[in-house]
Enzyme design. Structure first.
Site, PDB file in Angstrom:
ATOM      1  CG  HIS A   7     -41.271  -0.131 -53.928  1.00  0.00           C
ATOM      2  ND1 HIS A   7     -42.383  -0.036 -53.133  1.00  0.00           N
ATOM      3  CD2 HIS A   7     -41.114   1.118 -54.466  1.00  0.00           C
ATOM      4  CE1 HIS A   7     -42.862   1.200 -53.173  1.00  0.00           C
ATOM      5  NE2 HIS A   7     -42.113   1.923 -53.988  1.00  0.00           N
ATOM      6  CG  HIS A  51     -44.128  -2.186 -45.008  1.00  0.00           C
ATOM      7  ND1 HIS A  51     -43.898  -0.893 -44.623  1.00  0.00           N
ATOM      8  CD2 HIS A  51     -44.634  -2.139 -46.262  1.00  0.00           C
ATOM      9  CE1 HIS A  51     -44.280  -0.087 -45.608  1.00  0.00           C
ATOM     10  NE2 HIS A  51     -44.727  -0.815 -46.612  1.00  0.00           N
ATOM     11  CG  ASP A  82     -46.837  -6.223 -52.671  1.00  0.00           C
ATOM     12  OD1 ASP A  82     -47.701  -5.705 -53.380  1.00  0.00           O
ATOM     13  OD2 ASP A  82     -45.765  -5.665 -52.392  1.00  0.00           O
TER      14      ASP A  82
HETATM   15  N1  ACO Z   1     -38.370 -12.824 -45.010  1.00  0.00           N
HETATM   16  C1  ACO Z   1     -37.400 -13.182 -44.140  1.00  0.00           C
HETATM   17  N2  ACO Z   1     -36.719 -12.302 -43.379  1.00  0.00           N
HETATM   18  C2  ACO Z   1     -37.048 -10.984 -43.485  1.00  0.00           C
HETATM   19  C3  ACO Z   1     -38.062 -10.553 -44.356  1.00  0.00           C
HETATM   20  C4  ACO Z   1     -38.734 -11.517 -45.128  1.00  0.00           C
HETATM   21  N3  ACO Z   1     -39.709 -11.169 -45.997  1.00  0.00           N
HETATM   22  N4  ACO Z   1     -38.154  -9.202 -44.275  1.00  0.00           N
HETATM   23  C5  ACO Z   1     -37.249  -8.815 -43.384  1.00  0.00           C
HETATM   24  N5  ACO Z   1     -36.571  -9.886 -42.894  1.00  0.00           N
HETATM   25  C6  ACO Z   1     -35.516  -9.884 -41.866  1.00  0.00           C
HETATM   26  C7  ACO Z   1     -34.205  -9.405 -42.444  1.00  0.00           C
HETATM   27  O1  ACO Z   1     -33.412 -10.472 -42.904  1.00  0.00           O
HETATM   28  C8  ACO Z   1     -33.592  -8.679 -41.270  1.00  0.00           C
HETATM   29  O2  ACO Z   1     -33.028  -9.645 -40.417  1.00  0.00           O
HETATM   30  P1  ACO Z   1     -31.708  -9.269 -39.535  1.00  0.00           P
HETATM   31  O3  ACO Z   1     -32.120  -8.138 -38.632  1.00  0.00           O
HETATM   32  O4  ACO Z   1     -31.401 -10.534 -38.816  1.00  0.00           O
HETATM   33  O5  ACO Z   1     -30.652  -8.857 -40.515  1.00  0.00           O
HETATM   34  C9  ACO Z   1     -34.793  -8.081 -40.543  1.00  0.00           C
HETATM   35  O6  ACO Z   1     -35.920  -8.891 -40.901  1.00  0.00           O
HETATM   36  C10 ACO Z   1     -35.084  -6.664 -40.929  1.00  0.00           C
HETATM   37  O7  ACO Z   1     -35.159  -6.604 -42.337  1.00  0.00           O
HETATM   38  P2  ACO Z   1     -34.653  -5.384 -43.193  1.00  0.00           P
HETATM   39  O8  ACO Z   1     -34.463  -5.820 -44.608  1.00  0.00           O
HETATM   40  O9  ACO Z   1     -33.518  -4.708 -42.508  1.00  0.00           O
HETATM   41  O10 ACO Z   1     -35.924  -4.450 -43.064  1.00  0.00           O
HETATM   42  P3  ACO Z   1     -36.314  -3.336 -44.031  1.00  0.00           P
HETATM   43  O11 ACO Z   1     -37.260  -2.482 -43.306  1.00  0.00           O
HETATM   44  O12 ACO Z   1     -35.112  -2.696 -44.616  1.00  0.00           O
HETATM   45  O13 ACO Z   1     -37.018  -4.172 -45.220  1.00  0.00           O
HETATM   46  C11 ACO Z   1     -38.528  -5.040 -46.781  1.00  0.00           C
HETATM   47  C12 ACO Z   1     -38.335  -4.114 -45.575  1.00  0.00           C
HETATM   48  C13 ACO Z   1     -37.524  -4.688 -47.893  1.00  0.00           C
HETATM   49  C14 ACO Z   1     -39.936  -4.842 -47.317  1.00  0.00           C
HETATM   50  C15 ACO Z   1     -38.301  -6.516 -46.345  1.00  0.00           C
HETATM   51  O14 ACO Z   1     -39.196  -6.842 -45.295  1.00  0.00           O
HETATM   52  C16 ACO Z   1     -38.465  -7.503 -47.507  1.00  0.00           C
HETATM   53  O15 ACO Z   1     -37.518  -7.718 -48.265  1.00  0.00           O
HETATM   54  N6  ACO Z   1     -39.694  -8.100 -47.668  1.00  0.00           N
HETATM   55  C17 ACO Z   1     -39.946  -8.991 -48.778  1.00  0.00           C
HETATM   56  C18 ACO Z   1     -40.279  -8.180 -50.027  1.00  0.00           C
HETATM   57  C19 ACO Z   1     -41.634  -7.513 -49.965  1.00  0.00           C
HETATM   58  O16 ACO Z   1     -42.634  -8.139 -49.616  1.00  0.00           O
HETATM   59  N7  ACO Z   1     -41.676  -6.235 -50.348  1.00  0.00           N
HETATM   60  C20 ACO Z   1     -42.932  -5.458 -50.397  1.00  0.00           C
HETATM   61  C21 ACO Z   1     -42.879  -4.313 -49.440  1.00  0.00           C
HETATM   62  S1  ACO Z   1     -44.436  -3.527 -49.389  1.00  0.00           S
HETATM   63  C22 ACO Z   1     -44.473  -2.593 -50.743  1.00  0.00           C
HETATM   64  O17 ACO Z   1     -43.532  -2.062 -51.240  1.00  0.00           O
HETATM   65  C23 ACO Z   1     -45.793  -2.408 -51.329  1.00  0.00           C
END
Ligand code: ACO
Length: 433
Positions: free
Chosen positions: A266, A307, A365
């Site tokens: 987050h 996201h 971010d």
């Molecule tokens: N890098 C690589 N792979 C990713 C990333 C990433 N940044 N984000 C998602 N994925 C992949 C996951 O591994 C998953 O793959 P799968 O379907 O093969 O298992 C798929 O994309 C979906 O990801 P989820 O984690 O299920 O998606 P969710 O909507 O739950 O997650 C999140 C969103 C937590 C923001 C995720 O994209 C992440 O961890 N990003 C990096 C951290 C980040 O930048 N957070 C800031 C969010 S914005 C904010 O809060 C202001």
């Protein structure tokens, strides 16, 4: 069509259940499922991916179109034309203020910027190397121990004063975290300055030298505050709502929100993203990190990418990216190579099948860390900056909830533990290997 309904048939049983459909002003229709309780069946939705937990009139996001509206106003227009205090008034009250309302609101925020003198002593209890977010969680929660005159959540005046106090005191508390860490004296607020100018003054000023707020830095940071002010039912806002649904006081609820924001999935992502970009260092090392991000057996993720809601470019990231380069040229040209690495990383990721298929775009971010760094903000304060801005969103949601009919937040679960069994005394327990 009048009273549209959804029909569900369980296990082929005759009696179908009709569930009402509610249409929002904009966005997806919502199926009301409370009646399912009568059928002794729950909905299973880990991470609340498809569950509307409340009704709200504050913020609207369309993740597929990359759209973000505060009270109906597009974020792009607010970022360009508004300022953080005006945006705060809008989020809290539902409409943009006229000039008198703006003046009254800013005055109310100004008169609440100082924290109780005794609170200064709290800081001495923390280690100097404590993460500022850990201090924020404690100090903001402790506001409830000092401001008893705004704790009656059923009194609208108390609620308003608590909201203004929180918005006003967050920059003061945040700047004190920084000053404590570097061993400089705390700076009192200077109320002739703007909200954001005052924060910069408390952060970078010292009692021994005159500090002039740089108007370009002030504008850039104010814009960052606007971009982070609210984002509907994200993890920290939902945390604030759940805490608030128990009747907990607003200071305790916001402290809970700060704790939830801290995580790297987050608000902690801006700090993590800058660290990652520094670790990558030069564009030639990008493929190695992309490979790691795609590897299922590696927990590494590309920070600042992806996201839960945006499956398009995060509109806030677009604005951040635009202002990032200007700021770098004016403040910290030595970070331009870092920005070039970020641009290259975005380009390579956006051409990669993995990121295209999963709709992974830069989020807010991705460029905010580089911008904050260029403004001289220490990395450990990045998430604190986010918390200052998001406080207005949190308190607006809390206020919206408490002003209406409050329903205790209490999710159900899919229990997969042991069935009921009898207690066995320790000498009769066999250890299964
Ligand atoms: N890098 C690589 N792979 C990713 C990333 C990433 N940044 N984000 C998602 N994925 C992949 C996951 O591994 C998953 O793959 P799968 O379907 O093969 O298992 C798929 O994309 C979906 O990801 P989820 O984690 O299920 O998606 P969710 O909507 O739950 O997650 C999140 C969103 C937590 C923001 C995720 O994209 C992440 O961890 N990003 C990096 C951290 C980040 O930048 N957070 C800031 C969010 S914005 C904010 O809060 C202001």
């Amino acid at each position: 069509m009048n009273n549209p309904k959804v029909k569900l048939i369980f296990n082929g049983k005759e009696e179908p259940l009709e569930l009402p459909i509610i249409s929002p002003t904009i966005g997806n229709d919502v199926i009301q499922i409370e009646q399912l309780q009568e059928k002794k069946v729950y909905m299973y939705d880990p991470g609340f991916v498809n569950t509307a937990s409340c009704e709200s009139q504050i913020t609207y996001i369309n993740g597929k179109q990359g759209k973000l509206l505060y009270r109906g106003y597009p974020i792009e227009q607010l970022a360009e034309k508004s300022d953080f205090l005006e945006t705060s008034y809008l989020l809290l009250n539902g409409e943009l203020p006229d000039q008198d309302q703006y003046e009254q609101f800013s005055r109310s925020i100004r008169i609440h910027t100082i924290v109780h003198e005794q609170m200064r002593q709290f800081y001495n209890g923390f280690r100097r190397d404590a993460h500022p977010m850990s201090i924020m969680v404690g100090v903001v929660g402790a506001l409830s121990a000092f401001y008893h005159d705004s704790l009656d959540i059923n009194d609208p005046t108390h609620r308003k004063i608590a909201a203004h106090r929180l918005i006003a005191k967050m920059p003061t508390i945040a700047a004190m975290c920084y000053k404590y860490a570097i061993g400089q004296p705390f700076m009192y607020p200077e109320n002739s300055l703007s909200y954001t100018g005052n924060f910069l003054h408390m952060l970078f000023g010292t009692p021994s030298e005159d500090y002039q707020v740089n108007p370009i830095a002030e504008k850039a940071l104010d814009r960052i505050f606007i971009l982070h002010a609210d984002h509907e039912q994200n993890a920290s806002t939902s945390t604030v709502r759940i805490a608030g649904s128990t009747g907990a006081n607003p200071f305790a609820c916001i402290s809970a929100g700060i704790a939830a924001l801290w995580g790297p999935a987050h608000g902690g992502a801006n700090e993590a993203c800058l660290k990652m970009l520094r670790e990558i260092g030069t564009p030639d090392r990008i493929p190695k990190f992309i490979k790691r991000a795609k590897d299922k057996n590696d927990s590494f993720r590309l920070m600042g990418f992806g996201h839960r809601i945006y499956k398009e470019y995060d509109p806030r990231a677009k604005i951040m990216k635009e202002s990032c380069h200007d700021i770098l040229e004016q403040f910290n040209a030595s970070d331009i190579p870092l920005f070039q690495t970020a641009l290259e990383l975005e380009k390579i990721a956006r051409e990669d099948e993995y990121f295209i298929e999963k709709n992974l775009y830069p989020n807010v971010d991705f460029y905010s860390g580089i911008t904050l760094n260029a403004l001289g903000i220490p990395t450990q304060l990045f998430t604190v900056i986010f918390a200052i801005a998001r406080t207005v969103g949190w308190i607006s949601h809390w206020h919206e909830m408490i002003s209406g009919k409050v329903k205790l937040g209490r999710p159900r679960q899919l229990y997969t533990g042991k069935k009921e069994r009898d207690y066995v005394s320790s000498n009769n327990r066999s250890i299964k290997k």
